[in-house]
Scaffold this motif. Sequence first.
Motif, mmCIF file in Angstrom:
data_model
loop_
_atom_site.group_PDB
_atom_site.id
_atom_site.type_symbol
_atom_site.label_atom_id
_atom_site.label_comp_id
_atom_site.label_asym_id
_atom_site.label_seq_id
_atom_site.Cartn_x
_atom_site.Cartn_y
_atom_site.Cartn_z
ATOM 1 N N PHE A 199 0.812 -1.212 0.000
ATOM 2 C CA PHE A 199 0.000 0.000 0.000
ATOM 3 C C PHE A 199 0.846 1.263 0.000
ATOM 4 O O PHE A 199 0.353 2.331 -0.360
ATOM 5 C CB PHE A 199 -0.920 0.000 1.229
ATOM 6 N N TRP A 224 -3.138 -2.270 -5.288
ATOM 7 C CA TRP A 224 -4.394 -2.348 -4.546
ATOM 8 C C TRP A 224 -4.899 -3.789 -4.431
ATOM 9 O O TRP A 224 -5.458 -4.170 -3.403
ATOM 10 C CB TRP A 224 -5.451 -1.447 -5.185
ATOM 11 N N VAL A 257 0.632 2.901 -3.329
ATOM 12 C CA VAL A 257 -0.637 3.616 -3.527
ATOM 13 C C VAL A 257 -0.616 4.923 -2.755
ATOM 14 O O VAL A 257 -1.019 5.977 -3.248
ATOM 15 C CB VAL A 257 -1.834 2.749 -3.071
ATOM 16 N N VAL A 297 -7.802 5.856 -3.641
ATOM 17 C CA VAL A 297 -8.279 4.468 -3.675
ATOM 18 C C VAL A 297 -9.609 4.369 -4.425
ATOM 19 O O VAL A 297 -9.804 3.473 -5.253
ATOM 20 C CB VAL A 297 -8.415 3.903 -2.245
#
Length: 267
Positions: A41, A140, A44, A121
């Motif tokens: 993550f 993701w 991201v 997200v």
Amino acid sequence: MGSACIKVTKYFLFLFNLLFFILGAVILGFGVWILADRRSFIFVLQTSSSSVTVGAYIFIGVGAVTMLMGFLGCIGAVNEVRCLLGLYFAFLLLILIVQVAAGVLLYFNMDKVKEEMGSMVIKIIKNYKDGQEDSLQEGWDYVQAQGKCCGWVSFYNWTENAELMNRTNITYPCSCEDKREDDSRPLRKGFCKAPDGNRTESSNSPEDWPVYQEGCMVKVQVWLQENLGIILGVCVGVTVTELLGMVLSICLCRHIHSEDYSKVPKY
């Protein structure tokens, strides 16, 4: 007695600088990891917020300077060179100020980072394409599979994906699949049909998806807090070492009365 104290101070300062060098390498490595990681993550998060990328470069810069100062401190302590000890103290003070400023910046930008993270997200989920090779999508997918969660707030976030919802059979995000009974299967990407998904429905109802129903928001925030705790621990250790190094360098510098430049190493 005074000579013995100087020797003890000198070698203590050398040991602290060796520890300082190692901690600097840890900080530098952490910054490189943030920039290089493409499988968790953190990638991201890095894409969603420029603050994370800036923070990574700060870690790299501080880590590199910390290692350099550790090296100079070792030379200054062993050879009792006042100019190097003075330079060492000044740079330690500068690093300490930068660390405090970075900590304050991170603290006051946490809410902004969380907001940007959620928006990013949702955007990934909305624009997710089946069969497309994309590093953000893969990141993701990895988060959902490892976190055993689906979507951001809940699995209903995936209803915002037009491609998925236009399917006439029961189709769901593969990385969201509930694997409680068989957790050994490898990570799958894209969209998957349910075992009985060949039957035609009027719509692809999310209630029929065999997926985790809990969103990833809470788990990601817990993950961030745990990792920030590790970062905070390392930073506290570095700060304590810096303060001790500053005290020892001043004590040693005060007891070196005459400057002897013949002690400066020649390369």
